[in-house]
Design an enzyme around this catalytic site. Structure first.
Site, PDB file in Angstrom:
ATOM      1  N   HIS A  41       0.833  -1.207   0.000  1.00 50.61           N
ATOM      2  CA  HIS A  41       0.000   0.000   0.000  1.00 50.61           C
ATOM      3  C   HIS A  41       0.875   1.268   0.000  1.00 50.61           C
ATOM      4  O   HIS A  41       0.574   2.234  -0.706  1.00 50.61           O
ATOM      5  CB  HIS A  41      -0.873   0.063   1.255  1.00 50.61           C
ATOM      6  CG  HIS A  41      -1.838  -1.075   1.419  1.00 50.61           C
ATOM      7  ND1 HIS A  41      -1.718  -2.009   2.415  1.00 50.61           N
ATOM      8  CD2 HIS A  41      -2.952  -1.405   0.722  1.00 50.61           C
ATOM      9  CE1 HIS A  41      -2.720  -2.868   2.337  1.00 50.61           C
ATOM     10  NE2 HIS A  41      -3.479  -2.530   1.313  1.00 50.61           N
ATOM     11  N   SER A  43       0.337  -8.880   1.402  1.00 46.51           N
ATOM     12  CA  SER A  43      -1.118  -8.843   1.503  1.00 46.51           C
ATOM     13  C   SER A  43      -1.493  -8.694   2.969  1.00 46.51           C
ATOM     14  O   SER A  43      -0.798  -9.233   3.843  1.00 46.51           O
ATOM     15  CB  SER A  43      -1.701 -10.148   0.944  1.00 46.51           C
ATOM     16  OG  SER A  43      -3.039 -10.295   1.377  1.00 46.51           O
TER      17      SER A  43
END
Ligand code: AMP
Length: 280
Positions: free
Chosen positions: A37, A185
């Site tokens: 991210h 993840s």
């Protein structure tokens, strides 16, 4: 750093930024931020005057038996990381704010969203396109950044913005991996040490297939057989799909077209569902 939780305040703030001539970049996330991210936020910061990160665990993209309730949430940590990485605003609405009582409008892409993830998670992309369309309407960013990690999501969002004439540029960021190759993840935190060990087979199989293509292999069956064989060696890993498709339409490839064909894998590692992909 500013955290905004209501739609009306977010709309007004974005409107005032645009009135000042500021270029807004949006990074949509479900929070529990990791380096994958953060790479999206850094990329956005290079192109935007103001980066807005949305942190919203979107209930409509989870199936009834999926991990919505246990999905990791840590807004305070996420806000701090966003600030350190170059974002100015976090938009973190509640479910009720985004889907008030009586909510009944959904956006459905009906082709690219059908195979792969769409086949095993039938309502998933309807939730994704709906929430992303809502975020685009609320914030009206000049561009939004998505990760290649979710290759089908990228293709579906690009199709939605083209079909619905949405005036937003879609920027795609490369997949960030842990040491050893596992794609980062938020769900990796569910993995035990031995599960993590076995999950490495997924990225190894993708890399192996990419190597075969670099050495001249173009036959889809050969590549899928090799990947299936490699993952079959792992006791905890069960393939959900291993498919070679066109990277934009998600239609099955008849033979590999380098740069155009995508090998996408979804697998259970015991009860943890992982996806990964590589452009061949
Ligand atoms: P999520 O919070 O899982 O909905 O992901 C938010 C965004 O981050 C999506 O555009 C993802 O594709 C992207 N993303 C997730 N993991 C990675 C990764 N390992 N590398 C790059 N982007 C990622």
């Amino acid at each position: 750093m500013q955290t905004i939780t209501t739609v009306s305040e977010m709309q007004a703030f974005a409107e005032s930024l645009r009135a000042q001539g500021k270029k807004i970049g949006l990074v949509p996330t479900m929070g529990a931020l990791h380096d994958g991210h953060l790479s999206l936020i850094k990329l956005a910061a290079q192109k935007a005057d103001v980066v807005i990160v949305s942190v919203f665990v979107n209930p409509t993209q989870f199936g009834p038996s999926e991990d919505f309730n246990k999905y990791p949430r840590d807004l305070a940590r996420d806000v701090e990381l966003c600030g350190k990485t170059g974002a100015q605003v976090v938009f973190a609405p509640s479910s009720e704010e985004m889907y008030p009582k009586g909510y009944s409008t959904y956006v459905n892409e009906e082709h690219v969203a059908k195979p792969l993830e769409g086949a095993s998670r039938p309502t998933h992309f309807r939730g994704v396109t709906t929430v992303v369309a809502k975020l685009f309407n609320i914030i009206r960013p000049a561009f939004a950044v998505f990760g290649q990690k979710d290759a089908q999501q990228v293709a579906v969002i690009m199709k939605m913005t083209a079909d619905l004439n949405m005036p937003v540029e879609i920027v795609v960021a490369p997949t960030i991996r842990e040491q050893g190759g596992l794609a980062m993840s938020s769900r990796n935190r569910y993995l035990s040490t031995s599960q993590r060990e076995e999950s490495l087979a997924i990225s190894q199989a993708l890399q192996y297939a990419k190597g075969m293509v670099e050495r001249g292999e173009r036959r889809v069956d050969r590549l899928v057989a090799e990947v299936t064989h490699m993952l079959g060696q792992k006791r905890r890993v069960r393939i959900i799909y291993a498919s070679i498709v066109d990277r934009h339409s998600m239609e099955p490839a008849r033979e590999v077209v380098p740069g155009q064909s995508l090998l996408a894998i979804a697998a259970w590692v015991d009860e943890v569902r992982l996806i990964d992909n590589v452009v061949l």
